[in-house]
Design an enzyme around this catalytic site. Structure first.
Site, PDB file in Angstrom:
ATOM      1  N   TYR A  53       0.842  -1.302  -0.085  1.00  0.00           N
ATOM      2  CA  TYR A  53       0.023   0.151   0.058  1.00  0.00           C
ATOM      3  C   TYR A  53       0.866   1.181  -0.090  1.00  0.00           C
ATOM      4  O   TYR A  53       0.478   2.395  -0.586  1.00  0.00           O
ATOM      5  CB  TYR A  53      -0.979   0.027   1.278  1.00  0.00           C
ATOM      6  CG  TYR A  53      -2.111  -1.042   0.826  1.00  0.00           C
ATOM      7  CD1 TYR A  53      -2.036  -2.250   1.245  1.00  0.00           C
ATOM      8  CD2 TYR A  53      -3.045  -0.719   0.098  1.00  0.00           C
ATOM      9  CE1 TYR A  53      -2.921  -3.142   1.142  1.00  0.00           C
ATOM     10  CE2 TYR A  53      -4.290  -1.684  -0.337  1.00  0.00           C
ATOM     11  CZ  TYR A  53      -4.160  -2.857   0.158  1.00  0.00           C
ATOM     12  OH  TYR A  53      -5.133  -3.664  -0.132  1.00  0.00           O
ATOM     13  N   ARG A  56       1.583   1.669  -3.747  1.00  0.00           N
ATOM     14  CA  ARG A  56       0.153   2.300  -4.315  1.00  0.00           C
ATOM     15  C   ARG A  56       0.102   3.697  -3.815  1.00  0.00           C
ATOM     16  O   ARG A  56      -0.334   4.518  -4.757  1.00  0.00           O
ATOM     17  CB  ARG A  56      -1.043   1.287  -4.041  1.00  0.00           C
ATOM     18  CG  ARG A  56      -0.964  -0.071  -4.668  1.00  0.00           C
ATOM     19  CD  ARG A  56      -2.033  -0.664  -4.441  1.00  0.00           C
ATOM     20  NE  ARG A  56      -3.293  -0.004  -5.009  1.00  0.00           N
ATOM     21  CZ  ARG A  56      -4.495  -0.633  -4.394  1.00  0.00           C
ATOM     22  NH1 ARG A  56      -4.843  -1.400  -3.712  1.00  0.00           N
ATOM     23  NH2 ARG A  56      -5.561   0.026  -5.216  1.00  0.00           N
ATOM     24  N   GLN A  86     -15.497   3.004  -5.835  1.00  0.00           N
ATOM     25  CA  GLN A  86     -14.700   1.555  -5.377  1.00  0.00           C
ATOM     26  C   GLN A  86     -13.043   1.983  -5.236  1.00  0.00           C
ATOM     27  O   GLN A  86     -12.366   1.054  -4.681  1.00  0.00           O
ATOM     28  CB  GLN A  86     -14.796   0.423  -6.266  1.00  0.00           C
ATOM     29  CG  GLN A  86     -16.061  -0.141  -6.493  1.00  0.00           C
ATOM     30  CD  GLN A  86     -16.597  -1.110  -7.475  1.00  0.00           C
ATOM     31  OE1 GLN A  86     -16.479  -2.191  -7.302  1.00  0.00           O
ATOM     32  NE2 GLN A  86     -16.828  -0.662  -8.685  1.00  0.00           N
ATOM     33  N   ASN A  87     -12.715   2.868  -5.815  1.00  0.00           N
ATOM     34  CA  ASN A  87     -11.293   3.361  -5.582  1.00  0.00           C
ATOM     35  C   ASN A  87     -11.000   3.888  -4.504  1.00  0.00           C
ATOM     36  O   ASN A  87     -11.701   4.490  -3.666  1.00  0.00           O
ATOM     37  CB  ASN A  87     -11.149   4.556  -6.766  1.00  0.00           C
ATOM     38  CG  ASN A  87     -11.688   3.918  -8.079  1.00  0.00           C
ATOM     39  OD1 ASN A  87     -11.544   2.921  -8.364  1.00  0.00           O
ATOM     40  ND2 ASN A  87     -11.866   4.936  -9.050  1.00  0.00           N
ATOM     41  N   ASP A  89      -8.181   6.013  -4.236  1.00  0.00           N
ATOM     42  CA  ASP A  89      -7.307   7.288  -4.402  1.00  0.00           C
ATOM     43  C   ASP A  89      -8.113   8.272  -4.309  1.00  0.00           C
ATOM     44  O   ASP A  89      -9.588   8.236  -3.726  1.00  0.00           O
ATOM     45  CB  ASP A  89      -6.951   7.318  -5.931  1.00  0.00           C
ATOM     46  CG  ASP A  89      -8.114   7.314  -6.954  1.00  0.00           C
ATOM     47  OD1 ASP A  89      -7.990   6.252  -7.766  1.00  0.00           O
ATOM     48  OD2 ASP A  89      -8.907   8.149  -6.880  1.00  0.00           O
ATOM     49  N   HIS A 104     -14.639   1.398  -0.328  1.00  0.00           N
ATOM     50  CA  HIS A 104     -13.507   0.232  -0.130  1.00  0.00           C
ATOM     51  C   HIS A 104     -12.374   0.942   0.300  1.00  0.00           C
ATOM     52  O   HIS A 104     -11.209   0.458   0.449  1.00  0.00           O
ATOM     53  CB  HIS A 104     -12.875  -0.380  -1.562  1.00  0.00           C
ATOM     54  CG  HIS A 104     -13.758  -1.417  -2.032  1.00  0.00           C
ATOM     55  ND1 HIS A 104     -13.912  -1.694  -3.393  1.00  0.00           N
ATOM     56  CD2 HIS A 104     -14.912  -1.793  -1.551  1.00  0.00           C
ATOM     57  CE1 HIS A 104     -14.642  -2.367  -3.659  1.00  0.00           C
ATOM     58  NE2 HIS A 104     -15.546  -2.619  -2.589  1.00  0.00           N
ATOM     59  N   THR A 176     -15.669   0.273 -14.158  1.00  0.00           N
ATOM     60  CA  THR A 176     -15.684  -0.844 -13.082  1.00  0.00           C
ATOM     61  C   THR A 176     -15.823  -2.359 -14.040  1.00  0.00           C
ATOM     62  O   THR A 176     -17.036  -2.290 -14.653  1.00  0.00           O
ATOM     63  CB  THR A 176     -16.468  -0.764 -12.027  1.00  0.00           C
ATOM     64  OG1 THR A 176     -16.507  -1.769 -11.043  1.00  0.00           O
ATOM     65  CG2 THR A 176     -17.892  -0.265 -12.190  1.00  0.00           C
ATOM     66  N   SER A 177     -15.350  -3.188 -13.553  1.00  0.00           N
ATOM     67  CA  SER A 177     -15.615  -4.544 -14.385  1.00  0.00           C
ATOM     68  C   SER A 177     -17.004  -5.236 -13.636  1.00  0.00           C
ATOM     69  O   SER A 177     -17.568  -6.217 -14.077  1.00  0.00           O
ATOM     70  CB  SER A 177     -14.395  -5.536 -14.250  1.00  0.00           C
ATOM     71  OG  SER A 177     -14.244  -5.680 -12.683  1.00  0.00           O
TER      72      SER A 177
HETATM   73  N1  APR Z   1     -11.565   4.007 -18.911  1.00  0.00           N
HETATM   74  C1  APR Z   1     -12.609   3.456 -18.528  1.00  0.00           C
HETATM   75  N2  APR Z   1     -12.430   2.230 -18.082  1.00  0.00           N
HETATM   76  C2  APR Z   1     -11.593   1.707 -18.319  1.00  0.00           C
HETATM   77  C3  APR Z   1     -10.251   2.086 -18.711  1.00  0.00           C
HETATM   78  C4  APR Z   1     -10.285   3.523 -19.306  1.00  0.00           C
HETATM   79  N3  APR Z   1      -9.170   4.177 -19.667  1.00  0.00           N
HETATM   80  N4  APR Z   1      -9.139   1.069 -18.744  1.00  0.00           N
HETATM   81  C5  APR Z   1      -9.809   0.204 -18.385  1.00  0.00           C
HETATM   82  N5  APR Z   1     -11.028   0.390 -18.035  1.00  0.00           N
HETATM   83  C6  APR Z   1     -12.125  -0.806 -17.570  1.00  0.00           C
HETATM   84  C7  APR Z   1     -11.827  -2.095 -17.581  1.00  0.00           C
HETATM   85  O1  APR Z   1     -12.045  -2.532 -18.867  1.00  0.00           O
HETATM   86  C8  APR Z   1     -12.387  -2.659 -16.444  1.00  0.00           C
HETATM   87  O2  APR Z   1     -13.825  -3.023 -16.862  1.00  0.00           O
HETATM   88  O3  APR Z   1     -12.162  -0.286 -16.001  1.00  0.00           O
HETATM   89  C9  APR Z   1     -12.478  -1.654 -15.327  1.00  0.00           C
HETATM   90  C10 APR Z   1     -11.452  -2.115 -14.194  1.00  0.00           C
HETATM   91  O4  APR Z   1     -11.974  -3.291 -13.493  1.00  0.00           O
HETATM   92  P1  APR Z   1     -11.130  -3.785 -12.343  1.00  0.00           P
HETATM   93  O5  APR Z   1      -9.642  -3.824 -12.647  1.00  0.00           O
HETATM   94  O6  APR Z   1     -11.951  -4.757 -11.877  1.00  0.00           O
HETATM   95  O7  APR Z   1     -11.622  -2.605 -11.214  1.00  0.00           O
HETATM   96  P2  APR Z   1     -12.441  -2.586 -10.282  1.00  0.00           P
HETATM   97  O8  APR Z   1     -13.849  -2.846 -11.144  1.00  0.00           O
HETATM   98  O9  APR Z   1     -12.555  -1.261  -9.868  1.00  0.00           O
HETATM   99  O10 APR Z   1     -12.405  -3.497  -9.066  1.00  0.00           O
HETATM  100  C11 APR Z   1     -13.187  -3.539  -8.073  1.00  0.00           C
HETATM  101  O11 APR Z   1     -11.862  -4.992  -6.750  1.00  0.00           O
HETATM  102  O12 APR Z   1      -9.873  -5.638  -6.380  1.00  0.00           O
HETATM  103  C12 APR Z   1     -10.828  -4.909  -5.987  1.00  0.00           C
HETATM  104  O13 APR Z   1     -11.128  -3.202  -4.265  1.00  0.00           O
HETATM  105  C13 APR Z   1     -10.501  -3.478  -5.528  1.00  0.00           C
HETATM  106  O14 APR Z   1     -12.158  -1.752  -5.848  1.00  0.00           O
HETATM  107  C14 APR Z   1     -11.477  -2.701  -6.254  1.00  0.00           C
HETATM  108  C15 APR Z   1     -12.409  -3.663  -6.716  1.00  0.00           C
END
Ligand code: APR
Length: 231
Positions: A53, A56, A86-87, A89, A104, A176-177
């Site tokens: 952390y 990060r 969920q970020n 930052d 989170h 977000t995924s």
């Molecule tokens: N603009 C928009 N979306 C983007 C970009 C971009 N430039 N680049 C990537 N992405 C998308 C990806 O396609 C994906 O769908 O952002 C998403 C990121 O997904 P994750 O990496 O799974 O992140 P997130 O959904 O925030 O994860 C949720 O998981 O690990 C835990 O606590 C952590 O808060 C996090 C949570």
């Protein structure tokens, strides 16, 4: 003013230079979650967790909000905006968003690792030197840890987030995924009349029960498209 809720994930900060988690090259390809982001990891090797952390946090302190963060903040001129992120930052805040709810945790805050106060009566301390190191303790002598929700830990603010989404006239899901629960469930708390938009350059699986307008673009371009769709 209409209620506009933004549910953001790591993708909204990607163009600022902060790694996402599940993209190719993402953080969970470089680190094992079990080693750096669970209570068991802390018990097994808290210094490794602190290092993860600290690295990060250093990245967050070095980067700037991108145009997507600023466009989201701008929405406050025309809508009653809540950002649920969920970020961990602070880029939404630095871009000027006033109502930001972190699901989170926040990497710029530390809290005590005292089991008696964890998740029940937490005090937060600003990590003003940028690092949390071994021997940095709370007033009761317990090692400080990042104020970050690890896998398997309760998600603070969840019920507040559900309430906010329930009042949304417009819900924007960005970067977000939707892989992580309970955050991913928030979409289902929206009212039937809520207009849902999703900005992501990649395919995101959303239940067919929801009528979601997909904007298949990265955050900065997608926000321009979103603004035009709202006009
Ligand atoms: N603009 C928009 N979306 C983007 C970009 C971009 N430039 N680049 C990537 N992405 C998308 C990806 O396609 C994906 O769908 O952002 C998403 C990121 O997904 P994750 O990496 O799974 O992140 P997130 O959904 O925030 O994860 C949720 O998981 O690990 C835990 O606590 C952590 O808060 C996090 C949570």
């Amino acid at each position: 003013m209409e209620n506009l809720v933004v549910l953001s994930g790591a993708g909204v900060s990607a163009e600022s230079g902060i790694s996402t988690f599940r993209d190719s090259g993402g953080l969970w390809e470089q680190y094992r979650i079990e080693e750096v982001a669970t209570p068991e990891a802390w018990e097994a090797n808290f210094e490794l967790v602190l290092d993860f952390y600290n690295m990060r946090r250093k990245n967050v302190l070095e980067v700037q909000p991108n145009q997507a963060h600023y466009e989201i903040a701008e929405l406050e001129k025309e809508y009653n905006v809540h950002v649920i992120t969920q970020n961990i930052d602070d880029l939404h805040e630095r871009a000027g968003s006033k109502n930001v709810l972190h699901l989170h945790g926040e990497i710029l805050l530390a809290k005590s690792s005292n089991p008696a106060t964890l998740h029940v009566n937490e005090d937060y301390y600003p990590v003003d030197k940028g690092l949390i190191e071994k021997g940095d303790t709370c007033s009761n002598g317990f090692q400080l840890r990042p104020h970050v929700v690890w896998f398997g830990e309760p998600v603070p603010n969840l019920s507040i987030a559900e309430e906010i989404v329930g009042k949304a006239d417009i819900l924007l899901v960005i970067g977000t995924s939707l892989n992580v629960y309970p955050a991913a469930n928030l979409l289902y708390f929206s009212k039937p009349s809520c207009k849902i938009y999703l900005i992501d350059p990649n395919q995101v699986n959303v239940s067919h029960d929801l009528d979601v307008k997909i904007i298949r673009e990265k955050a900065t371009d997608g926000m321009k498209t979103f603004r035009n769709l709202l006009k």
